[in-house]
Write a protein that holds these residues in place. Sequence first.
Motif, mmCIF file in Angstrom:
data_model
loop_
_atom_site.group_PDB
_atom_site.id
_atom_site.type_symbol
_atom_site.label_atom_id
_atom_site.label_comp_id
_atom_site.label_asym_id
_atom_site.label_seq_id
_atom_site.Cartn_x
_atom_site.Cartn_y
_atom_site.Cartn_z
ATOM 1 N N ASN A 1 0.857 -1.183 0.000
ATOM 2 C CA ASN A 1 0.000 0.000 0.000
ATOM 3 C C ASN A 1 0.898 1.240 0.000
ATOM 4 O OD1 ASN A 1 0.643 0.802 2.697
ATOM 5 N ND2 ASN A 1 -0.906 -0.594 3.521
ATOM 6 N N VAL A 2 0.322 2.406 -0.022
ATOM 7 C CA VAL A 2 1.086 3.645 -0.149
ATOM 8 C C VAL A 2 2.095 3.797 1.002
ATOM 9 C CG1 VAL A 2 0.917 6.164 -0.163
ATOM 10 C CG2 VAL A 2 -0.699 4.812 -1.487
ATOM 11 N N ASP A 3 1.648 3.583 2.228
ATOM 12 C CA ASP A 3 2.558 3.734 3.365
ATOM 13 C C ASP A 3 3.647 2.665 3.368
ATOM 14 O OD1 ASP A 3 1.358 6.024 4.380
ATOM 15 O OD2 ASP A 3 -0.029 4.878 5.644
ATOM 16 N N GLU A 4 3.301 1.441 3.021
ATOM 17 C CA GLU A 4 4.299 0.372 2.949
ATOM 18 C C GLU A 4 5.348 0.691 1.880
ATOM 19 O OE1 GLU A 4 1.535 -3.456 4.291
ATOM 20 O OE2 GLU A 4 1.557 -2.812 2.183
ATOM 21 N N GLU A 5 4.891 1.202 0.750
ATOM 22 C CA GLU A 5 5.803 1.561 -0.341
ATOM 23 C C GLU A 5 6.737 2.696 0.091
ATOM 24 O OE1 GLU A 5 7.609 1.354 -4.076
ATOM 25 O OE2 GLU A 5 6.053 0.010 -3.330
ATOM 26 N N ARG A 6 6.188 3.706 0.736
ATOM 27 C CA ARG A 6 7.015 4.815 1.230
ATOM 28 C C ARG A 6 8.052 4.310 2.227
ATOM 29 N NH1 ARG A 6 3.797 8.740 4.196
ATOM 30 N NH2 ARG A 6 5.751 9.871 4.351
ATOM 31 N N PHE A 7 7.620 3.446 3.158
ATOM 32 C CA PHE A 7 8.541 2.878 4.135
ATOM 33 C C PHE A 7 9.646 2.093 3.435
ATOM 34 C CE2 PHE A 7 9.890 -0.854 6.529
ATOM 35 C CZ PHE A 7 10.513 -0.243 7.600
ATOM 36 N N TRP A 8 9.252 1.226 2.490
ATOM 37 C CA TRP A 8 10.223 0.373 1.814
ATOM 38 C C TRP A 8 11.265 1.201 1.070
ATOM 39 C CZ3 TRP A 8 12.175 -4.024 2.499
ATOM 40 C CH2 TRP A 8 12.958 -4.623 1.511
ATOM 41 N N ARG A 9 10.818 2.227 0.356
ATOM 42 C CA ARG A 9 11.748 3.066 -0.396
ATOM 43 C C ARG A 9 12.675 3.847 0.534
ATOM 44 N NH1 ARG A 9 10.211 4.323 -6.087
ATOM 45 N NH2 ARG A 9 8.651 2.753 -6.612
ATOM 46 N N ALA A 10 12.132 4.348 1.637
ATOM 47 C CA ALA A 10 12.970 5.060 2.605
ATOM 48 C C ALA A 10 14.007 4.116 3.216
ATOM 49 C CB ALA A 10 12.110 5.698 3.690
ATOM 50 N N LEU A 11 13.586 2.896 3.542
ATOM 51 C CA LEU A 11 14.507 1.908 4.094
ATOM 52 C C LEU A 11 15.631 1.604 3.104
ATOM 53 C CD1 LEU A 11 15.295 -0.091 6.319
ATOM 54 C CD2 LEU A 11 13.739 -1.752 5.251
ATOM 55 N N MET A 12 15.314 1.447 1.842
ATOM 56 C CA MET A 12 16.336 1.180 0.826
ATOM 57 C C MET A 12 17.326 2.341 0.737
ATOM 58 S SD MET A 12 16.007 -1.838 -0.468
ATOM 59 C CE MET A 12 15.787 -2.225 1.250
#
Length: 150
Positions: free
Chosen positions: A8-19
């Motif tokens: 979802n949008v928040d999961e995607e934002r988290f994943w990209r920030a983590l990367m």
Amino acid sequence: MSDVDPLNVDEERFWRALMRVIIALPRSLDEDLLRSTGLSLTEYIVLVKLSEAENQELRMTDLAAACALSASRITRIVETLQARGQVVKRRHEADGRGLVASPTPDGLKRLQGAYPVHLASARKRVVDQLDGQSLPSLVGQREAVAKKLG
């Protein structure tokens, strides 16, 4: 792979920030240490692992695993530290085939001098950016992920 739920949008934002953190943070920590101490982050980690080991020594294979480095990479790092007089390498007493590394007094002194620099870098680049009230939850979540990874 079509059975995998999209983020979802928040999961995607988290994943990209983590990367971004995974890629950029080691570089930043390395730059801070090199500029202030002349030690690379990898050299610092090797000295930390050796200083914390039982009898302040580790077999080269165990040191490589502890630092998440290949055998050839740990050999190069230890040889560099050895050339600077910060690490000694010798044959394992019980198994003449294995090599053991340990920090020298100078290596421990360099580590002790680098610690405040590394701590300040970690604080500035990560810890001070976090909400202190959320920290216990963040720690628990990251530890759960780390545990699953091994």
